[in-house]
Enzyme design. Sequence first.
Site, PDB file in Angstrom:
ATOM      1  N   ASP A 170      66.790  22.453  49.283  1.00 27.82           N
ATOM      2  CA  ASP A 170      66.286  23.563  50.093  1.00 27.82           C
ATOM      3  C   ASP A 170      65.612  22.958  51.322  1.00 27.82           C
ATOM      4  O   ASP A 170      65.370  21.729  51.358  1.00 27.82           O
ATOM      5  CB  ASP A 170      65.280  24.361  49.256  1.00 27.82           C
ATOM      6  N   ASP A 213      63.161  24.929  54.233  1.00 25.10           N
ATOM      7  CA  ASP A 213      61.810  25.366  54.584  1.00 25.10           C
ATOM      8  C   ASP A 213      60.927  25.289  53.333  1.00 25.10           C
ATOM      9  O   ASP A 213      61.254  25.846  52.295  1.00 25.10           O
ATOM     10  CB  ASP A 213      61.850  26.804  55.131  1.00 25.10           C
ATOM     11  N   LYS A 260      70.764  31.717  46.915  1.00 26.23           N
ATOM     12  CA  LYS A 260      70.039  31.328  45.709  1.00 26.23           C
ATOM     13  C   LYS A 260      69.205  32.505  45.222  1.00 26.23           C
ATOM     14  O   LYS A 260      68.625  33.173  46.049  1.00 26.23           O
ATOM     15  CB  LYS A 260      69.093  30.161  46.048  1.00 26.23           C
ATOM     16  N   ASP A 299      61.211  24.442  46.697  1.00 23.52           N
ATOM     17  CA  ASP A 299      59.785  24.765  46.619  1.00 23.52           C
ATOM     18  C   ASP A 299      59.560  26.133  46.001  1.00 23.52           C
ATOM     19  O   ASP A 299      58.426  26.538  45.801  1.00 23.52           O
ATOM     20  CB  ASP A 299      59.160  24.763  48.021  1.00 23.52           C
TER      21      ASP A 299
END
Lengths: 307, 307
Positions: free
Chosen positions: B27, B29, B222, B247
């Site tokens: 991922d 950001d 996702k 995250d």
Amino acid sequence: MSIKNLASLSRDEVKNLFSSIDTILTDCDGVLWLHMKILPGAPDVLNKFREMGKRVFYITNNNVITREEFCVKCDKLGFTSTKDDVLTTSYLTACYLHDIGFKKKVYVVGTSGISRELSRLGIRSFGVGPDPLISDVATLVMKDFKLDPDVGAVIVGFDEYISYPKILKAASYLNHPDCLFIATNTDERGPSFINDCVIPGTGSMVAAIETCAGRKPFLIGKPSTYIIDAIRKRYNVDPERTLMIGDRCNTDILLGTRCGFKTLLVLSGVNTLDDVMNWKQSDNEEDRGLVPDYYIGKLGDLLPLLT
Amino acid sequence: MSIKNLASLSRDEVKNLFSSIDTILTDCDGVLWLHMKILPGAPDVLNKFREMGKRVFYITNNNVITREEFCVKCDKLGFTSTKDDVLTTSYLTACYLHDIGFKKKVYVVGTSGISRELSRLGIRSFGVGPDPLISDVATLVMKDFKLDPDVGAVIVGFDEYISYPKILKAASYLNHPDCLFIATNTDERGPSFINDCVIPGTGSMVAAIETCAGRKPFLIGKPSTYIIDAIRKRYNVDPERTLMIGDRCNTDILLGTRCGFKTLLVLSGVNTLDDVMNWKQSDNEEDRGLVPDYYIGKLGDLLPLLT
């Protein structure tokens, strides 16, 4: 539990039913009218109820007008009403904050129907009206918008000016756990199509905000039972001798089920008899709360049975 | 099942772990950067992975830019990338419609990131850009808006110009059961606050539209496993030898769990170790899918363990 077609009952059975009822709560759009088009016979039925000595309340998840404006609409369409017969969610929301002694400021995602009812009870608010994105999100959060520390509640109602800045501001206030989160109602869409268009309801705005806020609102309107607490604070109402009339099962009929009212579904609005039959056969107890005691094509069809 | 702090493993244990991995999906950001601020050490870790012979994919629910623009962003922030390493949901959404042979027109609630990826695959679309309420809802549905019968899909992505007309149009097209309903992703909010502001994500727009449409969308991003179907159509990927880094547990880690990948949570973005511990103790099996195999403070903390 069987669901009965009122139109198939004898005049005596209908008479017996209504002799067991003192209070009638009726939904409006989809029951009495569709938008500004009156549903035939509905005013006569309400007049007949009053003639029979019933207390009639208009109970609506509408939050875009005040009670007074609602009475003007009733009058235009040929329905008798006084302010005290009218329970809009704009009014009930203001009652709620007033009753809990709320003293701070409210950020409103909604119309002046809400802000004016708040103002009448001495509650300060802001946010009503267009609030489009002027430049971009970065400028909005870095320069254009500052959180007002005096905000203690966010109210979400129907807002045709729903915008990214409004959603962002609401969610940012709600990020403080002490900030109250109130939804006037969660109706998903209007009771009819216009030119094949779906008319998104307050539920859409609430869903947008609760999603990014990560919190569920306290719900004022049907099917929340807050509404019956508010009524009983002001009037003597016996749930067993009360009839709830509506066209939408997940608001009107569910409210009636939860409060122990008798319930009557009219088929002139959102839900069909097929919907009801599916819920009736469901294994899910929640679905069965959506099933009314009685149904009828439209409210006006009751008239010949009452006279 | 135990969750391990990578930073507490010995160099040998870390070496063993990475020798069992060929493909790394990361991922962006919250893992590599926060908005435009690089997270220290992240570029070096990705370079190290490549040096170790791993194939690295950037896998992002971002749908506001094209893959090319994403590469430009990577370059600016010091990350090496080629278009083929990048899986944005704007691109994956276009792939999906292309792969099913979609020939009609798309109504897009979103940005030109989506419309340009569609256009590259020969798919016609409209709807991007401001669409505010000009007069009122009645005028909109009676005069201003006509449903286009050639629309066969509604795509909802991040749209800072979200408005009542857009919600109404999307729901009206979706009222036709043959019209496809696709959400790029359902991230509720951005991974960080800016000036105490919550940054509403695509999930807010999707929630507004699915509520009034009365339908759930097909999810591209996702944690939908569509993404792994799309990857495996193009590349040779063995789930057991794949590591997903993220995250956010309800997108990144859940995708990893569903696909049988190894999963690594970095604590530099949305979720905390407390969140994870709560899910770990939950009786709800779905919650346990949110628990990663490994965690680390931030990706950069891996560097000393790899060298």
